[in-house]
Scaffold this active site. Structure first.
Site, PDB file in Angstrom:
ATOM      1  N   SER A 104       0.804  -1.218   0.000  1.00  0.00           N
ATOM      2  CA  SER A 104       0.000   0.000   0.000  1.00  0.00           C
ATOM      3  C   SER A 104       0.833   1.261   0.000  1.00  0.00           C
ATOM      4  CB  SER A 104      -1.000  -0.019   1.162  1.00  0.00           C
ATOM      5  OG  SER A 104      -1.917   1.045   1.044  1.00  0.00           O
ATOM      6  N   HIS A 109       4.243  13.624   7.262  1.00  0.00           N
ATOM      7  CA  HIS A 109       3.980  15.055   7.165  1.00  0.00           C
ATOM      8  C   HIS A 109       4.530  15.736   8.418  1.00  0.00           C
ATOM      9  CE1 HIS A 109       1.190  14.136   3.887  1.00  0.00           C
ATOM     10  NE2 HIS A 109       0.628  13.243   4.688  1.00  0.00           N
ATOM     11  N   CYS A 132      -0.155  -4.848   3.827  1.00  0.00           N
ATOM     12  CA  CYS A 132      -1.012  -6.034   3.747  1.00  0.00           C
ATOM     13  C   CYS A 132      -0.119  -7.263   3.790  1.00  0.00           C
ATOM     14  CB  CYS A 132      -1.838  -6.031   2.468  1.00  0.00           C
ATOM     15  SG  CYS A 132      -3.074  -4.735   2.382  1.00  0.00           S
TER      16      CYS A 132
END
Length: 254
Positions: A104, A109, A132
């Site tokens: 994924s 940030h 996953c």
């Protein structure tokens, strides 16, 4: 349509690790505040964050498909990695044509800020690692925590979806876990007060950590702690601790 990546197999048992890291400093004068911004821009720009995430993707055995990064004015940065299974099927010409997309994404940030009224500078980092398959992002915790100076840490780990065993039985979790703290080095944990809030039946795990000891020199910019009068030192330390307690608690207390 030609840019689509063909997939083989898919395990939708998704494991997401999200956490906030807070680094608190004392910056009273305009010069100290400028030095703080300079420090943040030098130490936590998008290039360094990209380097950290690159090492992280190697740790979870992933291949980077795409990198998006951005620095902001006057401070702050964002980096996002789209990642996939390291092993990919290749055609005769050596070009990758098929992949197992089971990792994924990884994102980071930063949110630096300071307020003249309090003289407190706060540097917050948000990190999200979603995988996953068999690998859990919890295996990267010590590396990530060691990559940043952290006074307060808030961690959330959640498992969604399901997979199946060879007999077809659904598995809503595929590893044992009682607390996120189990995946943090003991020496690191000893530096913090830690609190858990876990919802085991929903596979939701939450841990908050607050630094125990404040060594004032580590929170100052271009100032020697011994040049500051004792009463002022106590006042600064008290301001820092109040800021940390409120962030840790998520409540305005003082």
């Amino acid at each position: 349509m030609e840019d689509k990546l063909k997939l083989y197999g898919f395990n939708n048992l998704t494991k997401s690790l999200s956490f906030n890291i807070y680094d608190i400093c004392y910056a009273k004068t305009p010069r100290e505040q400028q030095d703080y911004i300079k420090y943040i821009n030098e130490q936590y720009n998008s290039d360094r964050l990209t380097d950290i995430l690159t090492k992280l993707t190697r740790m979870i055995g992933a291949t980077v498909l795409n990198i998006s990064k951005q620095d902001y004015e006057p401070q702050g940065a964002s980096v996002t990695f789209l990642v996939a299974e390291e092993s990919m099927i290749k055609n005769r010409s050596g070009e990758t044509v098929v992949a197992h997309l089971d990792k994924s994404h990884v994102t980071v940030h930063t949110y630096p800020e300071y307020h003249p009224e309090t003289s407190i500078a706060t540097f917050r980092v948000d990190i999200d690692v979603s995988t996953c398959g068999e690998i859990t992002p919890l295996s990267t915790l010590d590396f990530l925590l060691g990559s940043f100076d952290s006074d307060i840490i808030t961690l959330d780990y959640r498992i969604r979806g399901f997979t199946r065993d060879v007999g077809g039985k659904k598995l809503f979790i595929d590893h044992r876990i009682t607390s996120i703290q189990d995946y943090i080095d003991r020496a690191t944990l000893e530096k913090y007060d830690a609190v858990d809030v876990n919802v085991y039946q929903s596979n939701i795990f939450h841990t908050r950590m607050l630094i125990k000891d404040i060594v004032l020199q580590n929170y100052l910019f271009n100032s020697d702690v011994y040049e500051i009068p004792p009463k002022t030192r106590l006042a600064i330390t008290d301001s820092l601790r109040r800021e940390m307690i409120e962030i840790f608690s998520g409540v305005n207390i003082y």
